[in-house]
Write an enzyme that holds these catalytic residues in place. Structure first.
Site, PDB file in Angstrom:
ATOM      1  N   THR A  61      42.988  35.930  35.635  1.00 37.96           N
ATOM      2  CA  THR A  61      42.836  35.021  36.782  1.00 37.96           C
ATOM      3  C   THR A  61      43.178  35.680  38.119  1.00 37.96           C
ATOM      4  O   THR A  61      42.699  35.240  39.156  1.00 37.96           O
ATOM      5  CB  THR A  61      43.729  33.765  36.613  1.00 37.96           C
ATOM      6  OG1 THR A  61      45.098  34.180  36.533  1.00 37.96           O
ATOM      7  CG2 THR A  61      43.347  32.969  35.388  1.00 37.96           C
ATOM      8  N   ASP A  62      44.006  36.735  38.082  1.00 38.00           N
ATOM      9  CA  ASP A  62      44.511  37.275  39.357  1.00 38.00           C
ATOM     10  C   ASP A  62      43.407  37.701  40.317  1.00 38.00           C
ATOM     11  O   ASP A  62      43.494  37.463  41.517  1.00 38.00           O
ATOM     12  CB  ASP A  62      45.449  38.470  39.097  1.00 38.00           C
ATOM     13  CG  ASP A  62      46.796  38.010  38.539  1.00 38.00           C
ATOM     14  OD1 ASP A  62      47.082  36.803  38.583  1.00 38.00           O
ATOM     15  OD2 ASP A  62      47.556  38.874  38.057  1.00 38.00           O
ATOM     16  N   THR A 102      45.025  37.406  30.749  1.00 41.29           N
ATOM     17  CA  THR A 102      46.001  36.674  29.935  1.00 41.29           C
ATOM     18  C   THR A 102      45.384  36.073  28.679  1.00 41.29           C
ATOM     19  O   THR A 102      46.009  36.026  27.624  1.00 41.29           O
ATOM     20  CB  THR A 102      46.633  35.543  30.783  1.00 41.29           C
ATOM     21  OG1 THR A 102      47.352  36.149  31.844  1.00 41.29           O
ATOM     22  CG2 THR A 102      47.576  34.673  29.973  1.00 41.29           C
ATOM     23  N   GLN A 113      43.563  32.408  58.190  1.00 39.78           N
ATOM     24  CA  GLN A 113      44.630  32.353  57.179  1.00 39.78           C
ATOM     25  C   GLN A 113      44.701  30.960  56.543  1.00 39.78           C
ATOM     26  O   GLN A 113      45.363  30.774  55.532  1.00 39.78           O
ATOM     27  CB  GLN A 113      45.986  32.684  57.821  1.00 39.78           C
ATOM     28  CG  GLN A 113      46.085  34.125  58.247  1.00 39.78           C
ATOM     29  CD  GLN A 113      47.377  34.446  59.001  1.00 39.78           C
ATOM     30  OE1 GLN A 113      48.370  33.735  58.894  1.00 39.78           O
ATOM     31  NE2 GLN A 113      47.348  35.518  59.755  1.00 39.78           N
ATOM     32  N   CYS A 114      44.045  29.985  57.176  1.00 42.38           N
ATOM     33  CA  CYS A 114      44.081  28.614  56.630  1.00 42.38           C
ATOM     34  C   CYS A 114      43.156  28.506  55.420  1.00 42.38           C
ATOM     35  O   CYS A 114      42.079  29.090  55.396  1.00 42.38           O
ATOM     36  CB  CYS A 114      43.610  27.612  57.673  1.00 42.38           C
ATOM     37  SG  CYS A 114      44.766  27.408  59.009  1.00 42.38           S
ATOM     38  N   ASP A 128      44.513  44.146  32.537  1.00 46.66           N
ATOM     39  CA  ASP A 128      45.072  43.106  33.396  1.00 46.66           C
ATOM     40  C   ASP A 128      44.180  43.130  34.637  1.00 46.66           C
ATOM     41  O   ASP A 128      43.909  44.205  35.184  1.00 46.66           O
ATOM     42  CB  ASP A 128      46.518  43.470  33.762  1.00 46.66           C
ATOM     43  CG  ASP A 128      47.209  42.363  34.535  1.00 46.66           C
ATOM     44  OD1 ASP A 128      46.672  41.951  35.583  1.00 46.66           O
ATOM     45  OD2 ASP A 128      48.273  41.909  34.098  1.00 46.66           O
ATOM     46  N   SER A 129      43.710  41.978  35.084  1.00 46.49           N
ATOM     47  CA  SER A 129      42.706  42.013  36.163  1.00 46.49           C
ATOM     48  C   SER A 129      43.279  42.526  37.478  1.00 46.49           C
ATOM     49  O   SER A 129      42.516  42.784  38.417  1.00 46.49           O
ATOM     50  CB  SER A 129      42.057  40.641  36.343  1.00 46.49           C
ATOM     51  OG  SER A 129      42.895  39.764  37.034  1.00 46.49           O
ATOM     52  N   SER A 130      44.572  42.707  37.564  1.00 45.93           N
ATOM     53  CA  SER A 130      45.140  43.336  38.768  1.00 45.93           C
ATOM     54  C   SER A 130      44.677  44.795  38.865  1.00 45.93           C
ATOM     55  O   SER A 130      44.795  45.412  39.920  1.00 45.93           O
ATOM     56  CB  SER A 130      46.668  43.310  38.735  1.00 45.93           C
ATOM     57  OG  SER A 130      47.120  42.087  38.258  1.00 45.93           O
TER      58      SER A 130
HETATM   59  N1  ASP Z   1      47.734  39.182  35.298  1.00 54.17           N
HETATM   60  C1  ASP Z   1      46.757  38.407  34.567  1.00 54.17           C
HETATM   61  C2  ASP Z   1      45.373  38.943  34.919  1.00 54.17           C
HETATM   62  O1  ASP Z   1      44.869  38.632  35.946  1.00 54.17           O
HETATM   63  C3  ASP Z   1      46.873  36.969  34.915  1.00 54.17           C
HETATM   64  C4  ASP Z   1      45.905  36.054  34.192  1.00 54.17           C
HETATM   65  O2  ASP Z   1      44.997  36.438  33.521  1.00 54.17           O
HETATM   66  O3  ASP Z   1      46.077  34.824  34.336  1.00 54.17           O
HETATM   67  O4  ASP Z   1      44.803  39.681  34.153  1.00 54.17           O
END
Ligand code: ASP
Length: 331
Positions: free
Chosen positions: A87-88, A12, A267-268, A55-57
């Site tokens: 961030t993902d 992002t 899972q916690c 996109d880090s996804s």
């Molecule tokens: N979809 C974005 C990513 O991980 C989200 C982000 O960067 O906050 O690349």
């Protein structure tokens, strides 16, 4: 002045709206244009981008190797490294790099933002400037995530919020530094410099599955997940409990007898796996399920990718999995 290499991978922080309404990553120039102050930092900052800004996804093990190789190639030219990342999957990348960068004795700080750097209310500028300041401090010799006032050990971090600026938490280890008017380092938690040479462990074995338990999960699903991978990270209930259903236990037992590795993560978000605390986890311990204790799922997955990638025997993998290799588990 310290020399810092900024490695831009996408996320992002460097995104803009293209055509329709969705955000897509742009090249590094968009960051420089939106943030000319970057050139006026108290450090000599140079930058490089990975082949594609993503996109880090879309992050995968090849991207991790690409990032690691950049660091290895530039290791002697720079004092520390700052990685701009979405961030993902930042917590996965931070965990993976902590294992792949063997013998690391310089800071590698990942950061990003929830709002693109060109937007008025962006959180990117503070995150980036502070990450650079931390990298230039010479205090850090490990892989960390800096985000919204806190520096975390990378392999202890999880993404917990997709909306707030406080996107990350480190549920099992306090922050390594807290940022206010001053940057206060929690020096007793910082890792000592490794005296070895840096080398990159490139082989990450992705033959791993995650089995998230839920009440009523069918034998068919459990069996197909476990049978179709060499290694399974089981996300259990509470302090490491599973159903005591005999069929379920026998599927796990047979898999372990056939050479598969199954580790138990909770899972916690907080607390640790304690196999044997309840009768419903005693059987798991007896059949050879390995406790991940307070490791995050992100770290358990990447640690197993790393250990499996080394081609070690199962017993050695199990022994090393239980050890703290990079401060990722409380022992
Ligand atoms: N979809 C974005 C990513 O991980 C989200 C982000 O960067 O906050 O690349």
């Amino acid at each position: 002045m310290k020399n810092i290499l900024l490695i831009y991978t996408g996320g992002t922080i460097g995104m803009q709206k293209e055509g329709k309404d969705s955000l897509v990553p742009f090249n590094f120039d968009s960051i420089l244009n939106a943030f000319p102050e970057l050139k006026e930092c108290d450090a000599n900052v140079e930058h490089v981008s990975t082949k594609n800004a993503i996109d880090s996804s879309d992050m995968n093990t090849e991207n991790w190797v690409e990032i690691s190789k950049i660091i290895e190639k530039q290791y002697n030219q720079y004092d520390s490294f700052v990685i701009l990342h979405g961030t993902d999957t930042m917590a996965y990348t931070a965990s993976a790099l902590s294992f792949m960068l063997e013998g690391l004795n310089k800071g590698v700080i990942l950061t990003g933002s929830q709002i693109p750097i060109g937007a008025r209310r962006t959180d990117a500028k503070e995150n980036l400037i502070t990450a650079i300041e931390i990298a230039a401090s010479d205090k850090i010799s490990e892989v960390c995530i800096y985000f919204e006032d806190k520096l975390f050990r990378g392999n202890r971090t999880v993404k917990v919020n997709s909306e707030n600026f406080e996107a990350f938490e480190s549920p099992h280890l306090p922050a390594l530094a807290q940022v206010g008017i001053n940057i206060k380092y929690n020096t007793s938690l910082l890792r000592n410099k490794d005296t070895k040479q840096l080398s990159v462990s490139e082989n990450m074995n992705t033959d791993i599955s995650v089995l998230k338990l839920f009440p009523g999960i069918s034998e068919k699903i459990v069996k197909s997940i476990i049978e179709n991978s060499e290694t399974t990270v089981m996300e259990s209930f509470g302090s490491g409990n599973s159903t005591s259903n005999k069929k379920f236990i026998s599927i796990l037992k047979e898999a372990i007898e056939n050479g598969k590795i199954i580790v138990n993560c909770s899972q916690c978000l907080r607390g640790s796996v304690q196999q044997g605390k309840y009768e419903n986890s005693s059987e798991l311990k007896r059949i050879g399920v390995i406790s991940a204790k307070d490791m995050t799922t992100e770290t358990a997955i990447t640690k197993l990718m790393y250990l499996r990638g080394k081609g070690l025997k199962n017993d050695e993998i199990k022994t090393q999995f239980k050890l703290s290799l990079r401060g990722e588990i409380t022992v």
